[in-house]
Design an enzyme around this catalytic site. Structure first.
Site, PDB file in Angstrom:
ATOM      1  N   SER A 120       0.849  -1.190   0.000  1.00 16.23           N
ATOM      2  CA  SER A 120       0.000   0.000   0.000  1.00 16.23           C
ATOM      3  C   SER A 120       0.881   1.234   0.000  1.00 16.23           C
ATOM      4  CB  SER A 120      -0.892   0.015   1.241  1.00 16.23           C
ATOM      5  OG  SER A 120      -1.406   1.331   1.410  1.00 16.23           O
ATOM      6  N   HIS A 157      -1.304  -1.296  -4.277  1.00 15.55           N
ATOM      7  CA  HIS A 157      -2.562  -0.968  -3.600  1.00 15.55           C
ATOM      8  C   HIS A 157      -2.614   0.535  -3.304  1.00 15.55           C
ATOM      9  CE1 HIS A 157      -6.034  -2.091  -1.043  1.00 15.55           C
ATOM     10  NE2 HIS A 157      -5.601  -1.180  -0.189  1.00 15.55           N
ATOM     11  N   ASP A 168      -4.781   3.565  -1.636  1.00 13.00           N
ATOM     12  CA  ASP A 168      -5.823   3.843  -0.639  1.00 13.00           C
ATOM     13  C   ASP A 168      -6.400   5.243  -0.807  1.00 13.00           C
ATOM     14  OD1 ASP A 168      -6.031   1.462   1.014  1.00 13.00           O
ATOM     15  OD2 ASP A 168      -3.951   1.858   1.571  1.00 13.00           O
ATOM     16  N   MET A 214      -9.002   7.940   0.383  1.00 11.00           N
ATOM     17  CA  MET A 214      -9.783   8.271   1.582  1.00 11.00           C
ATOM     18  C   MET A 214     -10.361   9.673   1.461  1.00 11.00           C
ATOM     19  SD  MET A 214      -7.334   6.783   4.559  1.00 11.00           S
ATOM     20  CE  MET A 214      -6.512   5.199   4.407  1.00 11.00           C
ATOM     21  N   HIS A 268      -8.494   1.079  -3.738  1.00 13.81           N
ATOM     22  CA  HIS A 268      -9.378   0.821  -2.597  1.00 13.81           C
ATOM     23  C   HIS A 268     -10.065   2.126  -2.219  1.00 13.81           C
ATOM     24  CE1 HIS A 268      -9.517  -0.446   1.969  1.00 13.81           C
ATOM     25  NE2 HIS A 268     -10.722  -0.356   1.435  1.00 13.81           N
ATOM     26  N   MET A 291     -12.197   4.290  -0.044  1.00 14.79           N
ATOM     27  CA  MET A 291     -12.799   4.474   1.276  1.00 14.79           C
ATOM     28  C   MET A 291     -13.489   5.836   1.236  1.00 14.79           C
ATOM     29  SD  MET A 291      -9.597   2.878   3.372  1.00 14.79           S
ATOM     30  CE  MET A 291      -8.542   3.067   1.950  1.00 14.79           C
ATOM     31  N   MET A 347     -11.217  -6.415   5.602  1.00 15.46           N
ATOM     32  CA  MET A 347     -10.436  -5.452   6.393  1.00 15.46           C
ATOM     33  C   MET A 347     -10.074  -6.089   7.734  1.00 15.46           C
ATOM     34  SD  MET A 347     -10.171  -2.825   4.410  1.00 15.46           S
ATOM     35  CE  MET A 347      -9.199  -1.907   5.618  1.00 15.46           C
ATOM     36  N   ASP A 375      -6.539  -6.685   4.163  1.00 12.67           N
ATOM     37  CA  ASP A 375      -6.007  -5.328   4.245  1.00 12.67           C
ATOM     38  C   ASP A 375      -5.971  -4.852   5.691  1.00 12.67           C
ATOM     39  OD1 ASP A 375      -5.115  -2.811   3.692  1.00 12.67           O
ATOM     40  OD2 ASP A 375      -6.879  -2.174   2.543  1.00 12.67           O
TER      41      ASP A 375
HETATM   42  C1  DX5 Z   1      -6.197   1.103   5.867  1.00 14.98           C
HETATM   43  C2  DX5 Z   1      -5.743   0.908   4.436  1.00 14.98           C
HETATM   44  C3  DX5 Z   1      -4.632  -0.080   4.313  1.00 14.98           C
HETATM   45  C4  DX5 Z   1      -3.376   0.329   5.016  1.00 14.98           C
HETATM   46  C5  DX5 Z   1      -2.615  -0.872   5.394  1.00 14.98           C
HETATM   47  O1  DX5 Z   1      -7.289   1.937   5.875  1.00 14.98           O
HETATM   48  O2  DX5 Z   1      -6.822   0.451   3.632  1.00 14.98           O
HETATM   49  O3  DX5 Z   1      -4.389  -0.409   2.955  1.00 14.98           O
HETATM   50  O4  DX5 Z   1      -2.552   1.145   4.234  1.00 14.98           O
HETATM   51  O5  DX5 Z   1      -1.516  -0.470   6.144  1.00 14.98           O
HETATM   52  P1  DX5 Z   1      -0.787  -1.445   7.138  1.00 14.98           P
HETATM   53  O6  DX5 Z   1      -0.293  -2.631   6.323  1.00 14.98           O
HETATM   54  O7  DX5 Z   1       0.316  -0.619   7.677  1.00 14.98           O
HETATM   55  O8  DX5 Z   1      -1.779  -1.893   8.173  1.00 14.98           O
HETATM   56 ZN    ZN Z   2      -6.442  -0.423   1.582  1.00 16.11          ZN
END
Ligand code: DX5
Ligand code: ZN
Length: 229
Positions: free
Chosen positions: A12, A37, A39, A41, A70, A72, A141, A176
C-alpha cells in the site's frame, strides 16, 4: 488477467514517500510486489484524507503490474468513471459506504474493471452472500480503515466463511490491515490470496535503499506460502 489463487503481495503506497510515488512504485515492483494498492480516503467515510483520481492517473504510468484502487469514500458512484479513466485495474468499494452497494458493483463492472467489495471488521461474511456473483475480489479489512500501521484484528473465521461461499468462483480474497510475516500465515491458511501490506513492506527501506522492500515482501510471501502448505 488470468485468475490465480497464488499468493500476491500488494504494497500500500499509503506508507510510501508521498513526494515520490513514481519512484516508490518502481522500487516496490522491482523488489517483487505483485500488485500496487492505492488507498483513496475522503475524510468522511474514514477519518483521513489521501488523494483522488488525478493522483491515480499520475501514478498509472509507473505501475507495471496491477493498480488496485481501494475506495474508502462515500458516496462512491459519482467517482467510479473517474477512477476507471485514471487506469485502475481493480476498483473496490465498501459495503458500508451507502445503501446501494449492488448498484455500485454493477457500475464498476460496467466500466470493464475488476470489481472489489470491501468488508469492515464489523460486517459479517453473510452480508456478501447476495453480491458474490458480482465481484472479482472481496477485501476483508483486518483493521478499521483510515490509517496504516494499525494492529491486526483476527478475521480468520470470516475469511474461512467467505472462502467457502466463493467455492470455485474466480473471486480473490484480499486482506487489508496489519499484515506482517507474523499475521500473513493466519490469513493465507484461511484462504486469502492477495495480501495488502503498507508499513510491513516500506519499513527500513527507501527509493535510495530499496533492498529492505524486497526482503520485507519476501518475508511476508514466504510466511504465507508456508502456511498454505
Ligand atoms: C487502511 C488501508 C490499508 C493500510 C494498510 O485503511 O486500507 O491499505 O494502508 O496499512 P498497514 O499494512 O500498515 O496496516
Ligand atoms: Zn487499503
Amino acid at each position: 488477467m488470468t485468475f490465480s489463487r497464488t499468493i500476491k503481495i500488494a504494497p500500500s503506497i499509503l506508507s510510501a514517500d508521498f513526494a515520490n510515488f513514481g519512484a516508490e512504485i518502481r522500487a516496490i515492483e522491482a523488489e517483487g510486489a505483485d500488485w500496487v494498492h492505492v488507498d483513496v480516503m475522503d475524510g468522511h467515510f474514514v477519518p483521513n484524507l489521501t488523494f483522488g483520481p488525478a493522483m491515480c492517473k499520475a501514478i498509472r504510468p509507473h505501475v507495471g503490474t496491477v493498480m488496485d484502487v481501494h475506495l474508502m469514500i462515500a458516496p462512491v458512484d459519482p467517482w467510479i468513471e473517474a477512477f476507471a479513466a485514471a487506469g485502475a485495474d481493480v476498483i473496490t468499494a465498501h459495503l458500508e459506504a451507502g445503501p446501494h452497494i449492488h448498484r455500485t458493483l454493477q457500475a464498476i463492472r460496467a466500466t470493464g474493471k475488476m470489481a472489489g467489495l470491501a468488508l469492515n471488521p464489523g460486517t459479517p461474511a453473510e452480508a456478501a452472500a447476495e453480491l458474490i456473483d458480482m465481484v472479482d475480489l472481496i477485501c476483508v479489512m483486518t483493521v478499521n480503515p483510515g490509517f496504516g500501521g494499525q494492529r491486526f484484528i483476527d478475521m480468520t473465521a470470516k475469511i474461512r466463511a467467505l472462502r467457502k461461499m466463493i467455492g470455485d468462483r474466480p473471486v480473490h480474497i484480499e486482506i487489508d490491515g496489519g499484515v506482517t510475516p507474523e499475521t500473513a500465515p493466519l490469513v493465507a491458511a484461511a484462504g486469502a490470496d492477495v495480501l495488502v501490506a503498507g508499513s510491513a513492506v516500506f519499513t527500513g527501506g527507501s527509493v535510495e535503499n530499496p533492498a529492505p522492500y524486497g526482503a520485507n515482501i519476501a518475508a511476508i510471501r514466504t510466511a504465507a506460502e508456508t502456511a498454505r502448505g
